[in-house]
Design a protein around this motif. Structure first.
Motif, PDB file in Angstrom:
ATOM      1  N   VAL A 186     -26.425  -2.940  53.691  1.00  0.00           N
ATOM      2  CA  VAL A 186     -27.153  -2.635  52.466  1.00  0.00           C
ATOM      3  C   VAL A 186     -26.231  -2.716  51.252  1.00  0.00           C
ATOM      4  O   VAL A 186     -26.568  -3.311  50.220  1.00  0.00           O
ATOM      5  N   LEU A 187     -25.038  -2.132  51.364  1.00  0.00           N
ATOM      6  CA  LEU A 187     -24.148  -2.065  50.209  1.00  0.00           C
ATOM      7  C   LEU A 187     -23.325  -3.335  50.013  1.00  0.00           C
ATOM      8  O   LEU A 187     -22.929  -3.652  48.894  1.00  0.00           O
ATOM      9  N   SER A 216     -31.497  -4.142  50.147  1.00  0.00           N
ATOM     10  CA  SER A 216     -30.449  -4.084  49.135  1.00  0.00           C
ATOM     11  C   SER A 216     -30.942  -4.660  47.809  1.00  0.00           C
ATOM     12  O   SER A 216     -30.691  -4.102  46.742  1.00  0.00           O
ATOM     13  N   GLY A 218     -24.685  -6.178  50.810  1.00  0.00           N
ATOM     14  CA  GLY A 218     -25.719  -7.119  50.383  1.00  0.00           C
ATOM     15  C   GLY A 218     -25.819  -7.231  48.875  1.00  0.00           C
ATOM     16  O   GLY A 218     -26.179  -8.285  48.342  1.00  0.00           O
ATOM     17  N   ALA A 219     -25.482  -6.146  48.180  1.00  0.00           N
ATOM     18  CA  ALA A 219     -25.552  -6.172  46.714  1.00  0.00           C
ATOM     19  C   ALA A 219     -24.652  -7.238  46.114  1.00  0.00           C
ATOM     20  O   ALA A 219     -25.122  -8.093  45.345  1.00  0.00           O
ATOM     21  N   ALA A 228     -32.007  -5.052  56.077  1.00  0.00           N
ATOM     22  CA  ALA A 228     -30.989  -4.459  55.204  1.00  0.00           C
ATOM     23  C   ALA A 228     -30.759  -5.264  53.931  1.00  0.00           C
ATOM     24  O   ALA A 228     -30.691  -4.698  52.839  1.00  0.00           O
ATOM     25  N   MET A 229     -30.637  -6.581  54.073  1.00  0.00           N
ATOM     26  CA  MET A 229     -30.334  -7.388  52.893  1.00  0.00           C
ATOM     27  C   MET A 229     -31.486  -7.386  51.883  1.00  0.00           C
ATOM     28  O   MET A 229     -31.264  -7.172  50.681  1.00  0.00           O
ATOM     29  N   PHE A 254     -31.054  -2.962  44.218  1.00  0.00           N
ATOM     30  CA  PHE A 254     -30.124  -3.436  43.197  1.00  0.00           C
ATOM     31  C   PHE A 254     -30.725  -4.516  42.284  1.00  0.00           C
ATOM     32  O   PHE A 254     -30.262  -4.685  41.159  1.00  0.00           O
ATOM     33  N   ALA A 308     -21.578   0.304  44.113  1.00  0.00           N
ATOM     34  CA  ALA A 308     -21.858  -0.080  45.504  1.00  0.00           C
ATOM     35  C   ALA A 308     -20.601   0.029  46.354  1.00  0.00           C
ATOM     36  O   ALA A 308     -20.633   0.562  47.477  1.00  0.00           O
TER      37      ALA A 308
END
Length: 442
Positions: A256-257, A384, A259-260, A380-381, A388, A404
């Motif tokens: 998730v993080l 994200s 992916g930002a 997850a992506m 974001f 992030a």
């Protein structure tokens, strides 16, 4: 001889008998099987990625609509996330090789049907959406089966190396596929891309038919347990096994993080450094090259890595720290270099994570565990970007990247401060490696 392991709750989980009488668990002909498998999957993956890029470009050129692109992502990703839940169960109940072959064949069939319809002049958007949804559905069946089958054909001490090679191949495809897709699409049309995908899928299926895969024997071979019973058992397994649970949590939050930056860096390039096409292209190349380099290192050093958990934790911390630095970069080439390092760190996290799951999860549970991993990777992506993406329209990209990265570092530090998490992750390196059961007829 059967082996067993005990999780943090004290439950004993028995694995299946040894692969051979050889205590080193050597697999005769494994190099041939792996070479055939990886070659087939590489060819099939190339075709799939060609379709991915060509469809995105075709919809952009023909409609110019952001809503259309959004729907293509929904139809192309959500079915896989949903079906992965059941795909993992099927991978544990049925022949994984046949599942992969069946899924690839179904994807080739729907792609061929779409190509023939569009060649005849029928090119309604809903046809593309349906094809994307069907392809995504069968990908949800195929992906857990592929990940779960790898330990059946690869010796335990070579798993990290093969996962590194596989990751390098996927990264190389990220560099090659856009160029090939652009050449075919520009020279012909999207229908030609679909036909190429059909051919590559059939080649992949043909090579997989030549792979010898040991038969996996279920303890409930009479099939008394229902599909939903198997699914519930998979949920209980992940919930009860500390090492598996914490690895998946760590992987999910990292996705998730991380992916930002992977999604927002092109936007930062345009806003901060200019909108020249070469700058955007170079950005993608550096990120893909980092994944490729990381995979190559894992392939070369795989058997020498003694503490994979330490490598994973260190890589996640590095990814978080460098993501924060990415938001502070004021020089374009420094920005590219930091992106390269983040990709390498992510590769150092991904391949060992897959290897640990393949090593520490009982063979008859691997499909279900990788089904849940597939959900994490699929959801997850986009999640994200849901978080974001809107923020990027209201704030500068730089502080978002800093936040992030710092959140990822803080999360890892928090996890390491939890005693049960530390014990679970430390236990990963001490768990015996489950083994598959050979097919006596093979």
């Amino acid at each position: 001889m059967a082996t067993g392991s005990t999780d943090e709750s004290g439950h004993e989980h028995r694995s299946t008998p040894d692969m051979t009488d050889d205590p080193t668990n050597d697999m005769p002909g494994w190099k041939r099987n792996v070479a055939l498998f990886l070659t087939g999957q590489t060819i099939s993956l190339l075709g799939s990625m060609l379709v991915q890029f060509a469809v995105m470009w075709h919809l952009t050129i023909e409609t110019g609509s952001g809503a259309v692109l959004m729907l293509s992502i929904v139809f192309g990703m959500l079915p896989q996330a949903f079906v992965s839940i059941f795909g993992g169960v099927w991978a544990d109940r049925h022949d994984r090789r046949l599942l992969i072959i069946g899924a690839d064949t179904a994807i080739a069939t729907i792609t061929l049907a779409l190509a023939l319809l569009m060649a005849s002049g029928i090119d309604d958007l809903w046809l593309i959406y349906v094809a994307l949804a069907v392809r995504s559905t069968f990908a949800g069946i195929q992906t857990p089966a592929v990940s779960a089958m790898i330990p059946q054909i690869v010796p335990a001490d070579q798993l990290l190396r093969i996962n590194g090679i596989n990751q390098s191949i996927q990264s190389a495809m990220m560099l090659l596929a856009p160029a090939v897709a652009a050449g075919v699409y520009a020279s012909y049309d999207i229908v030609a891309v679909f036909f190429v995908d059909v051919v590559t899928a059939l080649v992949g299926v043909g090579l997989l038919l030549l792979v010898t895969v040991p038969r996996l024997v279920r303890q409930d071979a009479d099939g008394a347990v229902s599909y939903f019973g198997d699914l519930a058992a998979g949920v209980r397994y992940v919930a009860a096994h500390g090492p598996v649970r914490w690895l998946m949590v760590l992987f999910a939050v990292s996705m998730v993080l991380v992916g930002a930056p992977s999604y927002l860096t092109p936007l930062m390039v345009v806003r901060t450094f200019g909108d020249e096409v070469w700058k955007l292209t170079a950005n993608e190349i550096f990120w893909a090259a980092g994944m490729l380099a990381g995979g190559i290192v894992m392939a070369a050093l795989g058997p020498r890595v003694r503490n994979k958990v330490a490598l994973i934790v260190g890589s996640v911390l590095a990814a978080g720290a460098f993501t924060a630095l990415l938001g502070l970069a004021t020089n374009l080439w420094v920005f590219y270099g930091i992106g390269f390092v983040i990709s390498v760190a992510f590769a150092f996290m991904s391949a060992p994570s897959m290897t640990i799951l393949q090593e520490s999860v009982e063979p008859q549970m691997l499909g279900r565990v990788f089904g849940f991993v597939g959900i994490v990777m699929t959801v997850a992506m986009p999640l994200s970007m849901v978080v974001f993406g809107p923020l990027a329209d209201r704030f500068a990209i730089e502080p978002l990247l800093v936040v992030a990265g710092l959140l990822l570092v803080a999360f890892v530090v928090t996890v390491l401060a939890i005693p049960t998490a530390r014990r679970s992750l430390a236990a990963v390196e001490r768990r015996p490696v489950p083994e598959a059961v050979p097919d006596p007829a093979a």
